[in-house]
Structures are given as C-alpha cells and as structure tokens.
Write a protein that holds these residues in place. Structure first.
Motif: not given
Length: 207
Positions: A47, A103, A105-107, A169, A171-173
């Motif tokens: 990161r 971060y 997305p998804g990280q 977390e 989100p990936r979106d």
C-alpha cells in the motif's frame, strides 16, 4: 465483511462519528495528500503510505530527520484531540504521530493489534471510499463489523485498543481508493499497560 449500520456500540472503548468533516474539507484534504507524488512510500503489503512523526518503519532514524505532521493536518489533529477528550471524558492526549494510507478497491489489512508502543488512543478519519473494520475479541472470538463511510471518524481506546483486533476491508466496487488518516499518541513508559502482556497471542502490526 457484513455491511450494516452501527456495530461500534458492541465494542467497549470504540467510538464512531459519521460526517465528522464536511465534503469540502474532505476534498481539500485529498488535494493536499495527493499534491506531492514523491511523498508516498510503500509499506510491506504494497500500500502507498506517508508517515509523520515517529517512523515505525525506520526505528533507527534520528528524531531530527523525522517528518513533522504537515500543516494541512494541524487543524484536523486539534479537532480530533478535542473530540477524543470529549468522547473518553478524560484529558486530551497529544496525537503526535500520523499515517496516511491508501487502500485501492479490494485491498485491506489483516486483523491485528497496534503495538503497545503507540499508547491507549488511536484515532482515524476515513476519506474518499467506504471501508469495513471488523473487530474481533481476542478472548471470545466475537466479531463485530463496523462500517466506516467516507468522512467518518473513529477512536479506539481501552478494551477496543488492547482486547480486540481490527482488520480492514475496502469493497472491490469502491468508487475510488480509500484514504485513511491515523493519529496516534506516543506515551511515556509509565503509561504503557502491563496487562496487555497477559492477553492471547495475536498478530501485532508495526502500523
């Protein structure tokens, strides 16, 4: 991570305030954070990160070479210190160490407990994208997911600080990379809680 409103009330010592800063202040902070591309470094998980004050990644760095908290974070730090004192009903502590992390997305970040080195108070602001922080009790294993929308503020102290791990977390979106600003206190030795040494073993982050 199970997304839901609230959740922080189940974790003693955790406080969350939504809309702690206004959208315009968020925009200005993001502009300042991204102004100098060379200010970014990389942490062990890849990161992008900026560290101000005590640098846990370079402990041998002389204090005179540590980067001070930048001016654009001064007023935010002062507000956070006042809010921490109000929420915890105790004298304000000096939050002298700051970390800005990105971060994508998804990280995320694996469940961990910040080093005792950083003292009893860890506060943060979440910008640009939502995140879910899952707190897990180190004895019972009880897990409490807490949603952090953009512009929200949180503070961990006491039980939330030492008896619960937290993992992040994004989100990936997510519509954009999430930016987190973490502010921490560097206490004297007489302020460090000896009872943490008797807790169950857990991954301890340098962050």
């Amino acid at each position: 991570c199970k997304w839901r409103e609230g959740g922080w009330e189940e974790v003693p010592g955790l406080h969350v305030r939504l809309d702690f800063i206004a959208p315009e202040e968020e925009r200005q902070l993001l502009e300042c954070i991204h102004r100098d591309p060379s200010a970014w470094d990389r942490d062990v998980e890849g990161r992008r990160i900026q560290v101000f004050g005590r640098n846990y990644r370079r402990p041998s760095l002389p204090r005179r070479l540590e980067l001070p908290l930048p001016p654009y974070l001064h007023s935010l730090r002062d507000r956070v210190q006042c809010e921490v004192a109000r929420l915890l009903a105790r004298p304000s502590v000096c939050l002298s160490q700051g970390i800005v992390q990105e971060y994508l997305p998804g990280q995320g970040m694996a469940p961990h407990c910040d080093r005792v080195l950083w003292g009893n108070v860890v506060a943060g602001i979440s910008l640009a994208a939502p995140a879910c922080i899952t707190f897990a009790n180190r004895t019972s294993g009880l897990a409490c997911p807490v949603q952090l929308p953009p512009r929200s503020f949180y503070v961990m102290a006491d039980e939330a600080r030492y008896r619960w791990t937290h993992g992040v977390e994004v989100p990936r979106d997510a519509p954009a990379p999430r930016i987190s600003i973490t502010l921490r206190h560097l206490p004297g030795e007489n302020e460090l809680p000896s009872e943490t040494l008797d807790l169950p073993r857990v991954t301890v982050s340098a962050s």
